[in-house]
Design a protein around this motif. Structure first.
Motif, PDB file in Angstrom:
ATOM      1  N   ALA A  88     -16.468  72.351 104.005  1.00  0.00           N
ATOM      2  CA  ALA A  88     -15.431  72.061 103.010  1.00  0.00           C
ATOM      3  C   ALA A  88     -15.438  70.578 102.656  1.00  0.00           C
ATOM      4  O   ALA A  88     -15.296  70.211 101.487  1.00  0.00           O
ATOM      5  N   ALA A  89     -15.639  69.727 103.642  1.00  0.00           N
ATOM      6  CA  ALA A  89     -15.667  68.283 103.395  1.00  0.00           C
ATOM      7  C   ALA A  89     -16.876  67.898 102.553  1.00  0.00           C
ATOM      8  O   ALA A  89     -16.786  67.056 101.669  1.00  0.00           O
ATOM      9  N   ARG A  90     -18.013  68.538 102.805  1.00  0.00           N
ATOM     10  CA  ARG A  90     -19.222  68.255 102.027  1.00  0.00           C
ATOM     11  C   ARG A  90     -19.087  68.741 100.595  1.00  0.00           C
ATOM     12  O   ARG A  90     -19.545  68.093  99.666  1.00  0.00           O
ATOM     13  N   GLY A  91     -18.441  69.885 100.416  1.00  0.00           N
ATOM     14  CA  GLY A  91     -18.355  70.503  99.099  1.00  0.00           C
ATOM     15  C   GLY A  91     -17.447  69.776  98.138  1.00  0.00           C
ATOM     16  O   GLY A  91     -17.854  69.354  97.074  1.00  0.00           O
ATOM     17  N   LYS A  92     -16.209  69.581  98.507  1.00  0.00           N
ATOM     18  CA  LYS A  92     -15.258  68.985  97.561  1.00  0.00           C
ATOM     19  C   LYS A  92     -14.433  67.862  98.177  1.00  0.00           C
ATOM     20  O   LYS A  92     -13.583  67.292  97.524  1.00  0.00           O
ATOM     21  N   GLY A  93     -14.656  67.580  99.438  1.00  0.00           N
ATOM     22  CA  GLY A  93     -13.928  66.484 100.077  1.00  0.00           C
ATOM     23  C   GLY A  93     -12.539  66.857 100.542  1.00  0.00           C
ATOM     24  O   GLY A  93     -11.837  66.048 101.111  1.00  0.00           O
ATOM     25  N   ASP A  94     -12.093  68.078 100.311  1.00  0.00           N
ATOM     26  CA  ASP A  94     -10.756  68.506 100.711  1.00  0.00           C
ATOM     27  C   ASP A  94     -10.872  69.532 101.824  1.00  0.00           C
ATOM     28  O   ASP A  94     -11.302  70.646 101.597  1.00  0.00           O
ATOM     29  N   VAL A  95     -10.484  69.139 103.030  1.00  0.00           N
ATOM     30  CA  VAL A  95     -10.597  70.051 104.164  1.00  0.00           C
ATOM     31  C   VAL A  95      -9.292  70.777 104.449  1.00  0.00           C
ATOM     32  O   VAL A  95      -9.239  71.620 105.321  1.00  0.00           O
ATOM     33  N   SER A  96      -8.241  70.473 103.713  1.00  0.00           N
ATOM     34  CA  SER A  96      -6.940  71.081 104.015  1.00  0.00           C
ATOM     35  C   SER A  96      -6.974  72.596 103.923  1.00  0.00           C
ATOM     36  O   SER A  96      -6.315  73.286 104.691  1.00  0.00           O
ATOM     37  N   SER A  97      -7.779  73.139 102.999  1.00  0.00           N
ATOM     38  CA  SER A  97      -7.839  74.595 102.884  1.00  0.00           C
ATOM     39  C   SER A  97      -8.668  75.215 104.008  1.00  0.00           C
ATOM     40  O   SER A  97      -8.549  76.395 104.283  1.00  0.00           O
ATOM     41  N   ALA A  98      -9.501  74.426 104.657  1.00  0.00           N
ATOM     42  CA  ALA A  98     -10.322  74.951 105.743  1.00  0.00           C
ATOM     43  C   ALA A  98      -9.587  74.941 107.079  1.00  0.00           C
ATOM     44  O   ALA A  98      -9.987  75.612 108.008  1.00  0.00           O
ATOM     45  N   VAL A  99      -8.534  74.161 107.160  1.00  0.00           N
ATOM     46  CA  VAL A  99      -7.794  74.060 108.407  1.00  0.00           C
ATOM     47  C   VAL A  99      -6.692  75.111 108.410  1.00  0.00           C
ATOM     48  O   VAL A  99      -5.843  75.145 107.533  1.00  0.00           O
ATOM     49  N   ASP A 100      -6.742  75.980 109.383  1.00  0.00           N
ATOM     50  CA  ASP A 100      -5.783  77.065 109.491  1.00  0.00           C
ATOM     51  C   ASP A 100      -4.583  76.585 110.300  1.00  0.00           C
ATOM     52  O   ASP A 100      -4.660  76.462 111.515  1.00  0.00           O
ATOM     53  N   ARG A 101      -3.504  76.280 109.633  1.00  0.00           N
ATOM     54  CA  ARG A 101      -2.314  75.781 110.321  1.00  0.00           C
ATOM     55  C   ARG A 101      -1.437  76.945 110.755  1.00  0.00           C
ATOM     56  O   ARG A 101      -1.155  77.840 109.968  1.00  0.00           O
ATOM     57  N   PRO A 102      -0.982  76.914 112.001  1.00  0.00           N
ATOM     58  CA  PRO A 102      -0.090  77.993 112.444  1.00  0.00           C
ATOM     59  C   PRO A 102       1.271  77.859 111.764  1.00  0.00           C
ATOM     60  O   PRO A 102       1.746  76.752 111.509  1.00  0.00           O
ATOM     61  N   LEU A 103       1.867  78.981 111.451  1.00  0.00           N
ATOM     62  CA  LEU A 103       3.190  78.978 110.844  1.00  0.00           C
ATOM     63  C   LEU A 103       4.228  79.074 111.945  1.00  0.00           C
ATOM     64  O   LEU A 103       4.148  79.945 112.809  1.00  0.00           O
ATOM     65  N   ARG A 104       5.195  78.192 111.928  1.00  0.00           N
ATOM     66  CA  ARG A 104       6.218  78.169 112.962  1.00  0.00           C
ATOM     67  C   ARG A 104       7.460  78.915 112.499  1.00  0.00           C
ATOM     68  O   ARG A 104       7.815  78.881 111.310  1.00  0.00           O
ATOM     69  N   PRO A 105       8.144  79.575 113.429  1.00  0.00           N
ATOM     70  CA  PRO A 105       9.399  80.239 113.062  1.00  0.00           C
ATOM     71  C   PRO A 105      10.351  79.245 112.400  1.00  0.00           C
ATOM     72  O   PRO A 105      10.457  78.096 112.816  1.00  0.00           O
ATOM     73  N   GLY A 106      11.001  79.710 111.342  1.00  0.00           N
ATOM     74  CA  GLY A 106      11.890  78.845 110.567  1.00  0.00           C
ATOM     75  C   GLY A 106      11.270  78.394 109.255  1.00  0.00           C
ATOM     76  O   GLY A 106      11.971  77.970 108.339  1.00  0.00           O
ATOM     77  N   THR A 107       9.946  78.489 109.162  1.00  0.00           N
ATOM     78  CA  THR A 107       9.260  78.114 107.930  1.00  0.00           C
ATOM     79  C   THR A 107       9.584  79.132 106.845  1.00  0.00           C
ATOM     80  O   THR A 107       9.682  80.324 107.101  1.00  0.00           O
ATOM     81  N   ARG A 108       9.770  78.661 105.626  1.00  0.00           N
ATOM     82  CA  ARG A 108      10.024  79.545 104.490  1.00  0.00           C
ATOM     83  C   ARG A 108       8.865  79.429 103.518  1.00  0.00           C
ATOM     84  O   ARG A 108       8.442  78.342 103.146  1.00  0.00           O
ATOM     85  N   LEU A 109       8.358  80.563 103.103  1.00  0.00           N
ATOM     86  CA  LEU A 109       7.282  80.628 102.124  1.00  0.00           C
ATOM     87  C   LEU A 109       7.865  81.174 100.836  1.00  0.00           C
ATOM     88  O   LEU A 109       8.557  82.192 100.850  1.00  0.00           O
ATOM     89  N   VAL A 110       7.574  80.490  99.737  1.00  0.00           N
ATOM     90  CA  VAL A 110       8.126  80.902  98.445  1.00  0.00           C
ATOM     91  C   VAL A 110       6.975  81.185  97.494  1.00  0.00           C
ATOM     92  O   VAL A 110       6.046  80.393  97.375  1.00  0.00           O
ATOM     93  N   ARG A 111       7.048  82.324  96.832  1.00  0.00           N
ATOM     94  CA  ARG A 111       6.003  82.738  95.883  1.00  0.00           C
ATOM     95  C   ARG A 111       6.656  83.422  94.700  1.00  0.00           C
ATOM     96  O   ARG A 111       7.524  84.272  94.872  1.00  0.00           O
ATOM     97  N   GLU A 112       6.238  83.028  93.518  1.00  0.00           N
ATOM     98  CA  GLU A 112       6.720  83.709  92.329  1.00  0.00           C
ATOM     99  C   GLU A 112       5.709  84.786  91.967  1.00  0.00           C
ATOM    100  O   GLU A 112       4.502  84.543  91.940  1.00  0.00           O
TER     101      GLU A 112
END
Length: 190
Positions: A88-112
């Protein structure tokens, strides 16, 4: 297994049962000449060390490989994750999408979705949407859309592995509840 973390000139090291010989070798690395460090590298890695590698990095790499040989290396899953991040870093320089962050209780996800805002709460053991509990985000996405989705992709936590396809131009919302197609302009030779 009795493990402890200690410091050496090579940096932090893990020690376990029977690790005293390795620990002594790790502590002695700082006293070795550059020639001896390069010879140690070659015996561990099977090839010569890069000529530009600084002494402190050479010591750390040798110490790491010594510990790998004694205690084992990274798991296959960890190696895959590192490869994914590097690609991911080689391709576009953005590794945030490659890092799988755990979701913690209390987190709210919003999607339209189709003009309606959906809020999902992360709770112990799963997710809650409209007072119903779900074991996975994919199950929530399926309940919202009626079709199969990768939940992390649907909620924008992961990039889709397939490129987005648009069979028609995106719709825009007008003042009423009707949708309208955007005006198309003819291409000019200018």
């Amino acid at each position: 297994m009795d493990e402890r973390l200690s410091e050496s000139p090579a940096g932090p090291m893990v020690s376990g049962p029977g690790g005293t010989q390795v620990e002594a070798e790790l502590r002695s690395l700082g006293a070795l000449s550059l020639r001896n460090l390069r010879a140690r590298w070659k015996s561990l890695y099977g090839h010569t060390a890069p000529p530009y590698l600084r002494r402190d990095l050479l010591i750390q790499a040798i110490a790491y490989q010594m510990q790998v040989e004694k205690y084992g290396g990274l798991s296959a899953a960890t190696k895959r994750k590192i490869r994914t991040i590097a690609e991911a870093a080689r391709g576009k320089g953005d590794v945030s999408s490659a890092v799988d962050r755990p979701l913690r209780p209390g987190t709210r996800l919003v999607r339209e979705w189709r003009g309606e805002t959906h809020t999902v709460a992360v709770v112990d053991g799963g997710f809650e949407w409209r007072c119903n509990r779900y074991r996975s985000l994919s199950a929530v996405a399926r309940a919202i859309t009626g079709t199969s989705w990768n939940g992390r992709v649907f909620f924008g936590l992961k990039a889709s592995s397939t490129p987005a396809r648009r069979s028609r131009p995106p719709r825009t919302m007008c003042s009423g509840s009707e949708t309208a197609e955007p005006e198309r302009q003819e291409a000019s030779d200018a």
